[in-house]
Design an enzyme around this catalytic site. Sequence first.
Site, short mmCIF file in Angstrom:
data_model
loop_
_atom_site.label_atom_id
_atom_site.label_comp_id
_atom_site.label_asym_id
_atom_site.label_seq_id
_atom_site.Cartn_x
_atom_site.Cartn_y
_atom_site.Cartn_z
N PRO A 229 4.68 3.34 0.33
CG PRO A 229 6.76 2.70 1.20
CD PRO A 229 5.59 3.64 1.43
CB CYS A 230 2.47 -0.81 1.85
SG CYS A 230 0.89 -0.14 1.39
#
Length: 166
Positions: free
Chosen positions: A122-123
């Site tokens: 999810p960065c």
Amino acid sequence: MGDLSWNEFLSQAKQFYEISQELGDAWILQEKDSNPPNTFLKISQKIKNQKDLVNVEYHVVYSVSYQVPMLFLQAHRSDGSLLDLDAVWQLFMPETNSEDLYQILTQMDHPVLFRPFMALHPCRTAEVLKQFGEPSKNQVLTFISLYGPKVQLHLQNAYGLATKYT
């Protein structure tokens, strides 16, 4: 726009589920218990690989750390055995450079079920969701539309026509 609070995620996940129900789609709103963030969206589908059918279960959960939706999945062969990381990479991302794969699709503990799942990292999700000029009224729907195809999870076009939530 891009990051979500838990309450926003939950509200938008429920809206997405309502659209799914209207369309006769198979999404489930799974609630482990009433403690946040223990509710997530879930769907299963079969995907053909080179040898047989693979059953893939997808979960859209809330990432407390990143404050965005996050896509987890598990893939099982027809005999019930779990695909390992390399087999999942071959199924979903055969063209991707192996050095980049750990940054895209990796194995980590599911934040609600506390067991190993594959996950799209999810960065950069908040950054990707912010790139749209007109903010989406339902970022969960936008997230699934953008990230799902990377792992063969496709939504009907009718999801985008649900003007009440988009």
